[in-house]
Design a protein around this motif. Structure first.
Motif, mmCIF file in Angstrom:
data_model
loop_
_atom_site.group_PDB
_atom_site.id
_atom_site.type_symbol
_atom_site.label_atom_id
_atom_site.label_comp_id
_atom_site.label_asym_id
_atom_site.label_seq_id
_atom_site.Cartn_x
_atom_site.Cartn_y
_atom_site.Cartn_z
ATOM 1 N N ASP A 180 -1.318 49.235 65.185
ATOM 2 C CA ASP A 180 -2.425 48.277 65.262
ATOM 3 C C ASP A 180 -3.160 48.411 66.590
ATOM 4 O O ASP A 180 -4.389 48.426 66.641
ATOM 5 N N TRP A 181 -2.398 48.497 67.683
ATOM 6 C CA TRP A 181 -3.004 48.633 69.015
ATOM 7 C C TRP A 181 -3.705 49.978 69.148
ATOM 8 O O TRP A 181 -4.772 50.077 69.764
ATOM 9 N N ALA A 182 -3.161 51.032 68.547
ATOM 10 C CA ALA A 182 -3.791 52.354 68.595
ATOM 11 C C ALA A 182 -5.132 52.327 67.851
ATOM 12 O O ALA A 182 -6.119 52.914 68.306
ATOM 13 N N ARG A 183 -5.179 51.638 66.727
ATOM 14 C CA ARG A 183 -6.429 51.502 65.971
ATOM 15 C C ARG A 183 -7.474 50.774 66.803
ATOM 16 O O ARG A 183 -8.631 51.191 66.887
ATOM 17 N N LEU A 184 -7.069 49.705 67.454
ATOM 18 C CA LEU A 184 -7.989 48.959 68.316
ATOM 19 C C LEU A 184 -8.475 49.858 69.457
ATOM 20 O O LEU A 184 -9.656 49.864 69.793
ATOM 21 N N SER A 185 -7.582 50.645 70.019
ATOM 22 C CA SER A 185 -7.947 51.558 71.100
ATOM 23 C C SER A 185 -8.992 52.568 70.626
ATOM 24 O O SER A 185 -9.960 52.854 71.341
ATOM 25 N N ARG A 186 -8.814 53.109 69.429
ATOM 26 C CA ARG A 186 -9.786 54.059 68.879
ATOM 27 C C ARG A 186 -11.150 53.394 68.686
ATOM 28 O O ARG A 186 -12.189 54.007 68.924
ATOM 29 N N MET A 187 -11.147 52.117 68.258
ATOM 30 C CA MET A 187 -12.397 51.387 68.064
ATOM 31 C C MET A 187 -13.170 51.274 69.374
ATOM 32 O O MET A 187 -14.391 51.331 69.384
ATOM 33 N N TRP A 188 -12.455 51.083 70.468
ATOM 34 C CA TRP A 188 -13.092 50.843 71.763
ATOM 35 C C TRP A 188 -13.330 52.109 72.572
ATOM 36 O O TRP A 188 -13.981 52.066 73.600
ATOM 37 N N ARG A 189 -12.803 53.242 72.151
ATOM 38 C CA ARG A 189 -12.847 54.452 72.985
ATOM 39 C C ARG A 189 -14.264 54.804 73.433
ATOM 40 O O ARG A 189 -14.511 55.016 74.612
ATOM 41 N N SER A 190 -15.229 54.893 72.529
ATOM 42 C CA SER A 190 -16.582 55.302 72.927
ATOM 43 C C SER A 190 -17.228 54.257 73.841
ATOM 44 O O SER A 190 -17.909 54.612 74.804
ATOM 45 N N LEU A 202 -13.665 39.792 68.994
ATOM 46 C CA LEU A 202 -13.821 40.669 67.825
ATOM 47 C C LEU A 202 -12.663 41.656 67.733
ATOM 48 O O LEU A 202 -12.141 41.918 66.645
ATOM 49 N N ALA A 203 -12.272 42.203 68.868
ATOM 50 C CA ALA A 203 -11.153 43.155 68.871
ATOM 51 C C ALA A 203 -9.867 42.466 68.446
ATOM 52 O O ALA A 203 -9.122 42.986 67.609
ATOM 53 N N LEU A 204 -9.607 41.296 68.996
ATOM 54 C CA LEU A 204 -8.375 40.573 68.650
ATOM 55 C C LEU A 204 -8.388 40.119 67.196
ATOM 56 O O LEU A 204 -7.351 40.091 66.546
ATOM 57 N N ASP A 205 -9.568 39.801 66.688
ATOM 58 C CA ASP A 205 -9.682 39.399 65.273
ATOM 59 C C ASP A 205 -9.329 40.549 64.339
ATOM 60 O O ASP A 205 -8.982 40.321 63.185
#
Length: 155
Positions: free
Chosen positions: A90-100, A75-78
């Motif tokens: 793009d990687w920073a956005r993914l990082s923010r999605m996963w932070r919590s 899901l993250a890679l998608d």
């Protein structure tokens, strides 16, 4: 067909990707079957990977190492762009999605680290005598296995 700019090839064979990433070709094929990475095929049906696949493989390996399920990794890679190499943004956005989610995993691992010795050392392992972690064996009624950490590590 490999795209060449300035004398440098912008695709990798499965052997090159394996050597550069430290991941066995069989694992790369598995990742491809799972939709985590993709490859183009040559006229001879050989796989060719874009160079940004190296970053994706590194992300997969690190995520697996900390216990993130492959479905969450996919899901993250998608969420990353497929038509271009992902940028720092793009990687920073993914990082923010996963932070919590990562913060929750860290807290669960810290709890496990801090309480495991006492829990295992007492010998009760979720029996009625454990008033510290499981008073009156309330967790025993919810099913078998390690109930406290199961919800955190399988999501």
């Amino acid at each position: 067909m490999p795209r060449i700019e300035g004398g440098k090839t912008h695709v990798l064979t499965v052997g090159e990707l394996s050597a550069r990433s430290g991941v066995a070709p069989s694992a790369l094929h598995f990742y491809e079957r799972q939709g985590l990475i993709s490859a183009e095929r040559t006229a001879g049906n050989q796989r060719r990977y874009r160079r940004d696949t190296l970053r994706r493989v590194a992300f997969i390996r690190v995520s697996q190492r900390v216990g993130v399920p492959l479905a969450r990794i996919r899901l993250a890679l998608d969420s990353l762009p497929s038509g271009r190499t992902p940028t720092k943004a793009d990687w920073a956005r993914l990082s923010r999605m996963w932070r919590s989610e990562l913060d929750e995993r860290i807290a669960a691992l810290e709890h496990l680290r801090d309480d495991l010795t006492g829990c295992i050392g007492c010998g009760c392992l979720s029996l009625r005598t454990c008033t510290l972690q499981n008073p009156s064996d309330t967790l025993g009624a919810t099913g078998t296995g390690p109930r406290r950490w199961a919800d955190v590590t399988t999501s």
